[in-house]
Motif scaffolding. Structure first.
Motif, PDB file in Angstrom:
ATOM      1  N   HIS A  32      44.018  44.553  41.750  1.00 28.86           N
ATOM      2  CA  HIS A  32      46.166  45.314  41.612  1.00 28.86           C
ATOM      3  C   HIS A  32      46.548  45.576  40.338  1.00 28.86           C
ATOM      4  O   HIS A  32      46.588  44.667  39.075  1.00 28.86           O
ATOM      5  CB  HIS A  32      46.969  44.158  41.827  1.00 28.86           C
ATOM      6  CG  HIS A  32      46.906  43.744  43.604  1.00 28.86           C
ATOM      7  ND1 HIS A  32      46.042  42.836  43.563  1.00 28.86           N
ATOM      8  CD2 HIS A  32      47.353  43.955  44.798  1.00 28.86           C
ATOM      9  CE1 HIS A  32      45.711  42.314  44.973  1.00 28.86           C
ATOM     10  NE2 HIS A  32      47.738  43.132  45.480  1.00 28.86           N
ATOM     11  N   THR A  34      47.636  47.642  36.577  1.00 26.78           N
ATOM     12  CA  THR A  34      48.016  48.419  36.425  1.00 26.78           C
ATOM     13  C   THR A  34      47.607  49.915  35.319  1.00 26.78           C
ATOM     14  O   THR A  34      46.755  49.645  36.010  1.00 26.78           O
ATOM     15  CB  THR A  34      48.461  47.672  34.631  1.00 26.78           C
ATOM     16  OG1 THR A  34      47.337  47.853  33.938  1.00 26.78           O
ATOM     17  CG2 THR A  34      48.794  46.094  34.614  1.00 26.78           C
ATOM     18  N   GLU A  69      52.610  50.714  45.651  1.00 23.36           N
ATOM     19  CA  GLU A  69      52.770  49.796  44.243  1.00 23.36           C
ATOM     20  C   GLU A  69      53.681  48.882  44.487  1.00 23.36           C
ATOM     21  O   GLU A  69      54.138  48.606  45.222  1.00 23.36           O
ATOM     22  CB  GLU A  69      54.037  51.092  43.438  1.00 23.36           C
ATOM     23  CG  GLU A  69      53.532  52.075  42.849  1.00 23.36           C
ATOM     24  CD  GLU A  69      54.734  53.333  42.051  1.00 23.36           C
ATOM     25  OE1 GLU A  69      54.315  53.934  41.396  1.00 23.36           O
ATOM     26  OE2 GLU A  69      56.019  53.125  42.807  1.00 23.36           O
ATOM     27  N   THR A  71      55.591  45.959  42.403  1.00 24.18           N
ATOM     28  CA  THR A  71      56.123  44.837  40.953  1.00 24.18           C
ATOM     29  C   THR A  71      56.118  43.466  41.536  1.00 24.18           C
ATOM     30  O   THR A  71      57.091  43.144  42.725  1.00 24.18           O
ATOM     31  CB  THR A  71      57.166  46.226  41.510  1.00 24.18           C
ATOM     32  OG1 THR A  71      56.581  47.694  40.731  1.00 24.18           O
ATOM     33  CG2 THR A  71      58.115  45.563  39.668  1.00 24.18           C
ATOM     34  N   LYS A  77      54.162  47.630  37.057  1.00 30.36           N
ATOM     35  CA  LYS A  77      53.261  48.561  38.599  1.00 30.36           C
ATOM     36  C   LYS A  77      51.851  48.112  38.252  1.00 30.36           C
ATOM     37  O   LYS A  77      51.706  47.579  37.322  1.00 30.36           O
ATOM     38  CB  LYS A  77      53.901  49.547  38.396  1.00 30.36           C
ATOM     39  CG  LYS A  77      55.051  50.330  38.437  1.00 30.36           C
ATOM     40  CD  LYS A  77      55.075  51.470  38.962  1.00 30.36           C
ATOM     41  CE  LYS A  77      57.199  51.670  39.052  1.00 30.36           C
ATOM     42  NZ  LYS A  77      56.910  52.947  38.704  1.00 30.36           N
ATOM     43  N   ARG A  78      52.086  47.664  39.450  1.00 31.95           N
ATOM     44  CA  ARG A  78      50.083  47.651  40.076  1.00 31.95           C
ATOM     45  C   ARG A  78      50.150  48.342  40.803  1.00 31.95           C
ATOM     46  O   ARG A  78      50.610  48.858  42.083  1.00 31.95           O
ATOM     47  CB  ARG A  78      50.151  46.329  39.936  1.00 31.95           C
ATOM     48  CG  ARG A  78      50.091  44.981  38.904  1.00 31.95           C
ATOM     49  CD  ARG A  78      49.600  43.934  39.153  1.00 31.95           C
ATOM     50  NE  ARG A  78      49.735  43.104  37.749  1.00 31.95           N
ATOM     51  CZ  ARG A  78      48.763  42.894  36.755  1.00 31.95           C
ATOM     52  NH1 ARG A  78      47.543  43.370  37.098  1.00 31.95           N
ATOM     53  NH2 ARG A  78      48.720  42.267  35.614  1.00 31.95           N
ATOM     54  N   TYR A  79      48.458  48.431  41.236  1.00 35.00           N
ATOM     55  CA  TYR A  79      48.338  50.058  41.956  1.00 35.00           C
ATOM     56  C   TYR A  79      47.192  49.214  43.039  1.00 35.00           C
ATOM     57  O   TYR A  79      46.361  48.591  42.894  1.00 35.00           O
ATOM     58  CB  TYR A  79      48.267  50.761  41.545  1.00 35.00           C
ATOM     59  CG  TYR A  79      48.838  51.526  40.852  1.00 35.00           C
ATOM     60  CD1 TYR A  79      49.649  52.344  41.598  1.00 35.00           C
ATOM     61  CD2 TYR A  79      49.072  51.418  39.274  1.00 35.00           C
ATOM     62  CE1 TYR A  79      50.843  53.025  40.670  1.00 35.00           C
ATOM     63  CE2 TYR A  79      50.080  51.961  38.946  1.00 35.00           C
ATOM     64  CZ  TYR A  79      51.125  52.530  39.129  1.00 35.00           C
ATOM     65  OH  TYR A  79      52.264  53.787  38.713  1.00 35.00           O
TER      66      TYR A  79
END
Length: 136
Positions: A32, A34, A69, A71, A77-79
Motif C-alpha cells: 500500500h 504512496t 486507490e 485513502t 492515496k496509497r496504491y
C-alpha cells in the motif's frame, strides 16, 4: 504475493522499462505505497524514471482496474495491487500502516434491505481501525 505482473502481461499491456519497474515495485502482498514511495523505489531500480511517468502509470493502472486507490483519514492515496482479490483493510490509527484482511462472511449480507434505501449495492469497502503492534 499479488499477481499484478502476470495480469498486466495477460492483458497485453505494453511493458516499457518504466512501466515494468512501477509494476514490480507494486507487486506483493500487503503493498500500500504512496505515489512518492513508488517513485523512490522505482528510482532506486531505474534512476532515470520521471515523476510524471510514475504518476501517469499509477493513474493508468487504476483506470485499468489493476490497482486500487486507498485513502484513509485524509492521508496520501496509497496504491493496492490486490485489485482482483476481495479484501478489506486494517489501518493503524497512529502511523497509517495498512494490512489486507479477508474475514469470513459476506459484508453485503449484513446490510438489511431496509437500510439500503432503494440502492442497488455493487460493492462494500470495510476499514478496520486500531493500533499496529509497533504503535501499541
Amino acid at each position: 504475493m499479488s499477481d499484478l505482473l502476470e495480469r498486466l502481461r495477460g492483458r497485453g499491456w505494453r511493458m516499457t522499462a518504466q512501466r515494468r519497474v512501477v509494476a514490480e515495485v507494486l507487486d506483493g502482498e500487503h503493498v500500500h505505497l504512496t505515489a512518492d514511495e513508488v517513485l523512490a523505489r522505482a528510482a532506486a531500480r531505474l534512476p532515470e524514471i520521471a515523476r510524471a511517468t510514475v504518476y501517469n502509470t499509477l493513474g493508468e493502472l487504476v483506470s485499468l482496474g489493476e490497482v486500487i486507490e486507498v485513502t484513509t483519514d485524509g492521508r496520501a492515496k496509497r496504491y493496492d495491487p490486490n485489485a482482483h482479490r476481495p479484501h478489506h483493510h486494517l489501518v493503524c490509527s497512529r502511523c497509517g500502516a495498512i494490512r489486507d484482511v479477508r474475514p469470513g462472511g459476506d459484508p453485503l449480507a449484513d446490510l438489511p434491505a431496509a437500510e439500503r434505501f432503494g440502492f442497488t449495492v455493487s460493492g462494500v469497502e470495510v476499514t478496520y481501525r486500531g493500533l499496529c503492534p509497533d504503535c501499541t
